[in-house]
Design a protein around this motif. Structure first.
Motif, mmCIF file in Angstrom:
data_model
loop_
_atom_site.group_PDB
_atom_site.id
_atom_site.type_symbol
_atom_site.label_atom_id
_atom_site.label_comp_id
_atom_site.label_asym_id
_atom_site.label_seq_id
_atom_site.Cartn_x
_atom_site.Cartn_y
_atom_site.Cartn_z
ATOM 1 N N SER A 20 0.860 -1.177 0.000
ATOM 2 C CA SER A 20 0.000 0.000 0.000
ATOM 3 C C SER A 20 0.898 1.229 0.000
ATOM 4 O O SER A 20 1.995 1.210 0.558
ATOM 5 N N GLN A 21 0.416 2.312 -0.585
ATOM 6 C CA GLN A 21 1.170 3.562 -0.541
ATOM 7 C C GLN A 21 1.204 4.110 0.881
ATOM 8 O O GLN A 21 2.205 4.673 1.306
ATOM 9 N N ALA A 22 0.079 3.950 1.593
ATOM 10 C CA ALA A 22 0.008 4.458 2.958
ATOM 11 C C ALA A 22 -1.021 3.665 3.733
ATOM 12 O O ALA A 22 -1.966 3.131 3.158
ATOM 13 N N ILE A 23 -0.825 3.614 5.031
ATOM 14 C CA ILE A 23 -1.799 2.999 5.930
ATOM 15 C C ILE A 23 -1.994 3.935 7.107
ATOM 16 O O ILE A 23 -1.024 4.389 7.724
ATOM 17 N N HIS A 30 1.449 5.965 8.025
ATOM 18 C CA HIS A 30 2.775 5.516 7.617
ATOM 19 C C HIS A 30 2.757 5.408 6.099
ATOM 20 O O HIS A 30 1.882 4.743 5.536
ATOM 21 N N VAL A 31 3.727 6.064 5.452
ATOM 22 C CA VAL A 31 3.708 6.177 3.999
ATOM 23 C C VAL A 31 4.919 5.482 3.391
ATOM 24 O O VAL A 31 6.062 5.743 3.787
ATOM 25 N N SER A 32 4.646 4.619 2.412
ATOM 26 C CA SER A 32 5.710 3.955 1.658
ATOM 27 C C SER A 32 6.540 4.982 0.904
ATOM 28 O O SER A 32 6.091 6.108 0.672
ATOM 29 N N ARG A 71 1.344 19.266 5.248
ATOM 30 C CA ARG A 71 2.793 19.101 5.426
ATOM 31 C C ARG A 71 3.213 19.365 6.870
ATOM 32 O O ARG A 71 4.176 18.785 7.356
ATOM 33 N N ASN A 72 2.494 20.245 7.559
ATOM 34 C CA ASN A 72 2.824 20.567 8.949
ATOM 35 C C ASN A 72 2.541 19.421 9.906
ATOM 36 O O ASN A 72 2.923 19.499 11.075
ATOM 37 N N GLN A 73 1.875 18.379 9.440
ATOM 38 C CA GLN A 73 1.590 17.224 10.287
ATOM 39 C C GLN A 73 2.555 16.059 10.026
ATOM 40 O O GLN A 73 2.439 15.013 10.642
ATOM 41 N N VAL A 74 3.510 16.274 9.113
ATOM 42 C CA VAL A 74 4.527 15.263 8.861
ATOM 43 C C VAL A 74 5.471 15.234 10.064
ATOM 44 O O VAL A 74 6.044 16.256 10.441
ATOM 45 N N LEU A 75 5.584 14.058 10.674
ATOM 46 C CA LEU A 75 6.454 13.878 11.846
ATOM 47 C C LEU A 75 7.893 13.595 11.446
ATOM 48 O O LEU A 75 8.829 14.121 12.045
ATOM 49 N N SER A 76 8.051 12.701 10.475
ATOM 50 C CA SER A 76 9.389 12.253 10.106
ATOM 51 C C SER A 76 9.419 11.881 8.636
ATOM 52 O O SER A 76 8.390 11.583 8.031
ATOM 53 N N GLN A 77 10.623 11.906 8.101
ATOM 54 C CA GLN A 77 10.817 11.480 6.724
ATOM 55 C C GLN A 77 12.181 10.831 6.594
ATOM 56 O O GLN A 77 13.104 11.137 7.349
ATOM 57 N N THR A 78 12.281 9.938 5.628
ATOM 58 C CA THR A 78 13.560 9.344 5.267
ATOM 59 C C THR A 78 13.739 9.527 3.771
ATOM 60 O O THR A 78 12.878 9.111 2.989
ATOM 61 N N LEU A 79 14.823 10.182 3.392
ATOM 62 C CA LEU A 79 15.151 10.382 1.985
ATOM 63 C C LEU A 79 16.253 9.402 1.614
ATOM 64 O O LEU A 79 17.274 9.307 2.315
ATOM 65 N N TYR A 80 16.048 8.685 0.524
ATOM 66 C CA TYR A 80 17.046 7.782 -0.042
ATOM 67 C C TYR A 80 17.553 8.466 -1.304
ATOM 68 O O TYR A 80 16.773 8.737 -2.217
ATOM 69 N N VAL A 81 18.860 8.751 -1.345
ATOM 70 C CA VAL A 81 19.417 9.565 -2.417
ATOM 71 C C VAL A 81 20.616 8.859 -3.048
ATOM 72 O O VAL A 81 21.588 8.524 -2.352
ATOM 73 N N VAL A 82 20.546 8.652 -4.363
ATOM 74 C CA VAL A 82 21.688 8.138 -5.116
ATOM 75 C C VAL A 82 22.647 9.309 -5.325
ATOM 76 O O VAL A 82 22.218 10.437 -5.570
ATOM 77 N N SER A 124 10.118 8.239 2.164
ATOM 78 C CA SER A 124 9.048 7.673 2.985
ATOM 79 C C SER A 124 8.831 8.634 4.160
ATOM 80 O O SER A 124 9.742 9.360 4.538
ATOM 81 N N PHE A 125 7.615 8.622 4.717
ATOM 82 C CA PHE A 125 7.354 9.558 5.802
ATOM 83 C C PHE A 125 6.212 9.081 6.675
ATOM 84 O O PHE A 125 5.502 8.138 6.341
ATOM 85 N N ALA A 126 6.072 9.721 7.825
ATOM 86 C CA ALA A 126 5.011 9.420 8.779
ATOM 87 C C ALA A 126 4.311 10.722 9.152
ATOM 88 O O ALA A 126 4.950 11.781 9.246
ATOM 89 N N VAL A 127 2.995 10.623 9.384
ATOM 90 C CA VAL A 127 2.151 11.791 9.621
ATOM 91 C C VAL A 127 1.309 11.527 10.862
ATOM 92 O O VAL A 127 0.845 10.410 11.091
ATOM 93 N N ASP A 128 1.074 12.575 11.644
ATOM 94 C CA ASP A 128 0.156 12.503 12.777
ATOM 95 C C ASP A 128 -0.970 13.494 12.512
ATOM 96 O O ASP A 128 -0.794 14.705 12.617
ATOM 97 N N THR A 129 -2.157 12.984 12.184
ATOM 98 C CA THR A 129 -3.281 13.847 11.833
ATOM 99 C C THR A 129 -3.877 14.534 13.060
ATOM 100 O O THR A 129 -4.742 15.391 12.904
#
Length: 133
Positions: A20-23, A30-32, A71-82, A124-129
């Motif tokens: 899933s893209q998000a759950i 939680h977002v893929s 966007r202000n409810q995004v708690l965390s993000q992980t960027l994967y960068v080549v 990928s990122f996580a949000v708290d609504t």
């Protein structure tokens, strides 16, 4: 009791890889890893970091919009960068442009390669609504 609400962009890769893209569970989402694809699931901008980053953030917005989040409810993000050393400044600039004054927890990882040929970024990122929008 929490209920689970899954979100899909309805692109072929979701079925091909079985994800899933998000759950959403309760107030947490939680977002893929999001990447640079269009509405048909076609990968865009091979090898172009800035263009991929812009499209990836647009796809993040689609997930947020689905859940009525910002966007202000995004708690965390992980960027994967080549090629992180080459793309670090552009990643920082894009991040600041996307989040403005909001400062989520962030991890940036340099990776050798990502799933698709020419893919240079994934987020990928996580949000708290339950946070203020």
């Amino acid at each position: 009791m929490n209920t689970i609400d899954a979100f899909s962009h309805d692109v072929p890769a979701e079925g091909d890889f079985g994800y899933s893209q998000a759950i959403r569970s309760g107030g947490l989402i939680h977002v893929s890893g999001q990447l640079s694809f269009d509405e048909a699931g076609e990968f865009l901008h091979a090898g172009d970091f800035a263009a991929q980053l812009k499209r990836t953030y647009a796809n993040m917005d689609k997930v947020l919009d689905h859940y009525g989040a910002t966007r202000n409810q995004v708690l965390s993000q992980t960027l994967y960068v080549v090629d992180l050393r080459q793309n670090a400044a552009a990643a920082a600039e894009g991040n600041l442009g996307y989040f403005g004054d909001h400062r989520p927890v962030s991890t940036v990882l340099g990776v050798t390669e990502l799933t698709l040929p020419g893919q240079v970024v994934e987020i990928s990122f996580a949000v708290d609504t339950e946070l203020p929008a």
